[in-house]
Motif scaffolding. Sequence first.
Motif, short mmCIF file in Angstrom:
data_model
loop_
_atom_site.label_atom_id
_atom_site.label_comp_id
_atom_site.label_asym_id
_atom_site.label_seq_id
_atom_site.Cartn_x
_atom_site.Cartn_y
_atom_site.Cartn_z
N TYR A 1 22.02 32.24 83.23
CA TYR A 1 20.82 31.41 83.22
C TYR A 1 20.26 31.43 81.80
N SER B 1 21.97 26.68 83.67
CA SER B 1 22.64 27.70 84.46
C SER B 1 24.10 27.33 84.64
N THR C 1 12.08 28.65 85.17
CA THR C 1 12.95 29.79 85.38
C THR C 1 12.79 30.32 86.81
N ALA D 1 18.03 25.67 87.44
CA ALA D 1 18.44 26.38 86.25
C ALA D 1 18.66 25.41 85.14
#
Length: 245
Positions: free
Chosen positions: A42, A64, A81, A235
């Motif tokens: 991530y 991500s 996040t 992500a």
Amino acid sequence: MQSALAGLSLLVLGDSHWFSQGYLVTTLQDQLIQRGARVTSYAACGAPASVWLTARVASCGTASRAQNGPVNQVRGGNARTTPIAELVQQVRPNVIAVSMGDTMAGYVQRQMPRDNIRDEVSALTDRIKGLGIPCIWIGPSWGTEGGPYLKTFDRVREMNEYLATLVAPCTYVDSTRLSRPGEWATFDGQHYTNDGYRAYGTALATYIAQMPEIRAAIQARPAQGGPAPAANSNAPAAPAQGQRR
């Protein structure tokens, strides 16, 4: 080489160097996978370490990638996040790797913001310690001097020396030991060209595979079976070159 990291389930919390296709999110991640690891990464672009404590918007996006899947990027107000505690539940890692440093180093400032760096790093390491999972912290690499971020070799050296004193219980990985200053080309002083990221990823993968802390973590708590979990839809995705920090 293919089995050197068998049993490793790695959760990576990165910065802009993990944001785009061709960056560490593919070069390093792919090489760790080739060595037998399961890797889920991530990235939070332009954000300090504490961004992983709660759900927060990363200023220039998030990204991500689960195992060898695509890099998923999110920009704007939806680029939030996922807190580290939730990521640990999803990924079930036996090692956490934090790969952050450039954004906090204050390259544009006359003096490095030591108090702020200490607070940011300790906030995240305290949370990791509470989770009881072994960790490594990958510090910033040399890059090249100048560019829009005003990066200098002296500040990179200072940042690595300082971070190394802060990141316990994580084991520190000093990226400046992997190359000579300016050896790997960048396009903006901070982010590498494709060849630069390939070289950086190769050097890091080789180093990580040889770390006794990694071997010990695998032996103490082998990775649970099953495929790497899908990346969170929120992500970050990879940014256009030149925008990430």
